[in-house]
Scaffold this active site. Structure first.
Site, PDB file in Angstrom:
ATOM      1  N   ILE A  31      38.998  47.436  66.477  1.00 53.43           N
ATOM      2  CA  ILE A  31      38.345  47.251  67.778  1.00 53.43           C
ATOM      3  C   ILE A  31      39.317  46.598  68.757  1.00 53.43           C
ATOM      4  O   ILE A  31      39.082  46.610  69.945  1.00 53.43           O
ATOM      5  CB  ILE A  31      37.033  46.434  67.677  1.00 53.43           C
ATOM      6  CG1 ILE A  31      37.288  45.000  67.227  1.00 53.43           C
ATOM      7  CG2 ILE A  31      36.029  47.116  66.765  1.00 53.43           C
ATOM      8  CD1 ILE A  31      36.091  44.077  67.473  1.00 53.43           C
ATOM      9  N   ASP A  32      40.427  46.047  68.250  1.00 55.43           N
ATOM     10  CA  ASP A  32      41.400  45.391  69.145  1.00 55.43           C
ATOM     11  C   ASP A  32      42.273  46.414  69.892  1.00 55.43           C
ATOM     12  O   ASP A  32      42.929  46.069  70.858  1.00 55.43           O
ATOM     13  CB  ASP A  32      42.317  44.456  68.339  1.00 55.43           C
ATOM     14  CG  ASP A  32      41.545  43.386  67.600  1.00 55.43           C
ATOM     15  OD1 ASP A  32      40.370  43.162  67.946  1.00 55.43           O
ATOM     16  OD2 ASP A  32      42.107  42.777  66.666  1.00 55.43           O
ATOM     17  N   ARG A  82      23.226  31.346  87.287  1.00 55.42           N
ATOM     18  CA  ARG A  82      24.223  30.688  86.440  1.00 55.42           C
ATOM     19  C   ARG A  82      25.480  31.536  86.298  1.00 55.42           C
ATOM     20  O   ARG A  82      25.459  32.738  86.529  1.00 55.42           O
ATOM     21  CB  ARG A  82      23.654  30.492  85.044  1.00 55.42           C
ATOM     22  CG  ARG A  82      22.766  29.308  84.923  1.00 55.42           C
ATOM     23  CD  ARG A  82      22.132  29.298  83.556  1.00 55.42           C
ATOM     24  NE  ARG A  82      21.386  28.062  83.376  1.00 55.42           N
ATOM     25  CZ  ARG A  82      20.425  27.902  82.488  1.00 55.42           C
ATOM     26  NH1 ARG A  82      20.099  28.900  81.698  1.00 55.42           N
ATOM     27  NH2 ARG A  82      19.810  26.751  82.374  1.00 55.42           N
ATOM     28  N   MET A 123      36.391  39.553  71.163  1.00 53.46           N
ATOM     29  CA  MET A 123      37.469  39.524  70.161  1.00 53.46           C
ATOM     30  C   MET A 123      38.723  40.175  70.760  1.00 53.46           C
ATOM     31  O   MET A 123      38.776  40.436  71.960  1.00 53.46           O
ATOM     32  CB  MET A 123      37.038  40.260  68.905  1.00 53.46           C
ATOM     33  CG  MET A 123      36.109  39.464  68.024  1.00 53.46           C
ATOM     34  SD  MET A 123      35.852  40.342  66.462  1.00 53.46           S
ATOM     35  CE  MET A 123      35.018  39.086  65.508  1.00 53.46           C
TER      36      MET A 123
HETATM   37  O1  F6P Z   1      39.274  43.382  63.509  1.00 55.38           O
HETATM   38  C1  F6P Z   1      40.062  42.544  64.304  1.00 55.38           C
HETATM   39  C2  F6P Z   1      39.269  41.379  64.677  1.00 55.38           C
HETATM   40  O2  F6P Z   1      38.097  41.909  65.160  1.00 55.38           O
HETATM   41  C3  F6P Z   1      39.880  40.402  65.675  1.00 55.38           C
HETATM   42  O3  F6P Z   1      39.615  40.742  66.989  1.00 55.38           O
HETATM   43  C4  F6P Z   1      39.262  39.085  65.251  1.00 55.38           C
HETATM   44  O4  F6P Z   1      40.085  38.006  65.613  1.00 55.38           O
HETATM   45  C5  F6P Z   1      39.177  39.232  63.783  1.00 55.38           C
HETATM   46  O5  F6P Z   1      38.939  40.604  63.554  1.00 55.38           O
HETATM   47  C6  F6P Z   1      38.123  38.389  63.090  1.00 55.38           C
HETATM   48  O6  F6P Z   1      37.949  38.898  61.803  1.00 55.38           O
HETATM   49  P1  F6P Z   1      37.325  38.234  60.518  1.00 55.38           P
HETATM   50  O7  F6P Z   1      36.324  37.232  60.975  1.00 55.38           O
HETATM   51  O8  F6P Z   1      36.718  39.395  59.802  1.00 55.38           O
HETATM   52  O9  F6P Z   1      38.454  37.663  59.739  1.00 55.38           O
END
Ligand code: F6P
Length: 373
Positions: free
Chosen positions: A146-147, A182, A189
């Site tokens: 998703i990044d 507000r 993420m």
């Molecule tokens: O899949 C990538 C990601 O979504 C990042 O954006 C985020 O920092 C990370 O996963 C968090 O992943 P987890 O909580 O599964 O380790």
């Protein structure tokens, strides 16, 4: 008739789009027409929980579906409609410097008789695939995260569904933000890449978007908020990427203990910005981190389609014995790149894809391109 056993696994953070890719890799490989066309009978097995499955499995003992699942058309028939991954996932790194299991993984691949391995993942999973490929394993990569921070492809599975989650969340927050006049600061993420915040903010019409590629000045954020109020805004939506940081400051962490790939757990910048606004403007401000909701839900139409195309193309590469490649999309065409190339991080270009003056989505596109030339 020759035989070819394919393994398929999903690694790293799950997301929508994985199941469609698995389904279409299976359907393509098991297609009778393909068997006739290339004189090879393919078999596909799913490896459970990413690289962990290849470390924990004991190929000499019956596995009973614990780490491998034989995949067939009947089993995967409905998978393209469903989120997450039926194969399971983990953040296991066989090349973990503290406990290197890469030799064991290669031995198990050989014992399982895998002639090709499809790894669906982001930089970590594909980084492992690349190293295994260099050591002689026949690997193919499918991009998912998703990044959207992989190079060599304009799309990574899961991104569009995550954008839809962000857009729906902002739509829902607008009513309460408006009723109470507000400011809402919403944290997305994305790690080091601002794509989710930027394109999520552009899709939902956020007023301010803060991304890791452009450090933000809290005073300037407050000036922009007050400027907006002067021109009649009753409420504001601000999107902040989890990796965004203030000028001269550091990324805000939830936990600094790194995982086996060396990543720390980011989180908290949304509340940091909300506090800064409350203090600097006196305006009522709330924060909300969307967190793992962005990885959830069933795949949107685009992720179903892209999962399909990527799954099919991965099998095409196996048929052509063109290993060490990742399937990708460039200029609207499904194509391939060496996995190594995909591992370079893809970040937002703050000159052409971001408005650093307004801390927001781009307001000039053709004009900006002209300026650059
Ligand atoms: O899949 C990538 C990601 O979504 C990042 O954006 C985020 O920092 C990370 O996963 C968090 O992943 P987890 O909580 O599964 O380790």
């Amino acid at each position: 008739m020759s035989k070819c056993r394919i393994g398929i696994l999903t690694g790293g953070g799950d997301c929508a789009g994985l199941n469609p890719a698995i389904k279409w890799a299976v359907k393509t490989a098991l297609d009778k027409r393909l068997t006739r066309e290339c004189g090879t009978e393919f078999e596909v097995i799913g490896i459970r929980n990413g690289w962990q499955g290849l470390i924990k499995i004991d190929p000499s003992n019956p596995d009973n579906g614990k780490y491998i699942i034989p995949l067939n058309e009947a089993l995967v028939r409905t998978w393209d409609r469903l989120g997450g991954t039926y194969l399971g996932s983990s953040r296991t790194n066989p090349y973990n410097p503290e406990k290197d299991c890469s030799k064991l993984v290669m031995e198990n691949i050989a014992k399982l008789g895998l002639e090709a391995l499809i790894a669906i993942g982001g930089e970590d999973t594909l980084g492992v695939a690349h190293r295994l490929g260099q050591a002689g394993v026949n690997v193919i990569g499918i991009p998912k995260t998703i990044d959207k921070d992989l190079s060599g492809t304009e799309y990574t599975l899961g991104f569009e569904t995550a954008l839809n989650v962000i857009t729906d969340a902002v739509d829902n927050l607008r009513t309460t933000a408006g009723s109470h006049e507000r400011i809402f600061v919403i944290e997305t993420m994305g790690r080091h890449a601002g794509w989710l915040a930027l394109e999520g903010g552009e899709s939902s019409g956020a007023f301010i978007i803060l991304i890791p590629e452009c450090d933000f000045d809290m005073n300037k954020v407050n000036e922009l908020v007050l400027e907006g109020r002067k021109s009649g805004a009753r409420y504001d939506i601000i999107l902040v990427s989890e990796g965004a940081k203030p000028v001269g400051g550091a990324m805000i962490l939830k936990d600094e203990a790194p995982d086996s790939f060396g990543h720390v757990y980011l989180g908290g910048v949304g509340e940091f910005v909300a506090r800064g606004i409350r203090k600097g403007t006196g305006l009522e401000t709330r924060s909300l981190a969307l967190g793992h909701l962005q990885r959830g839900g069933d795949p949107c139409a685009y992720d179903r389609r892209m999962g399909r195309y990527f799954g099919i193309a991965a099998v095409d590469l196996i048929v052509a014995k063109d290993f060490g490649k990742m399937v990708s999309i460039k200029n609207g065409e499904i194509t391939t790149v060496p996995i190594k190339e995909a591992l370079k991080p893809s970040l937002v270009n703050t000159k052409t894809q971001y408005d650093a003056e307004r801390y927001s989505g781009r307001r000039a596109i053709l004009r900006q391109r002209k300026k650059k030339v």
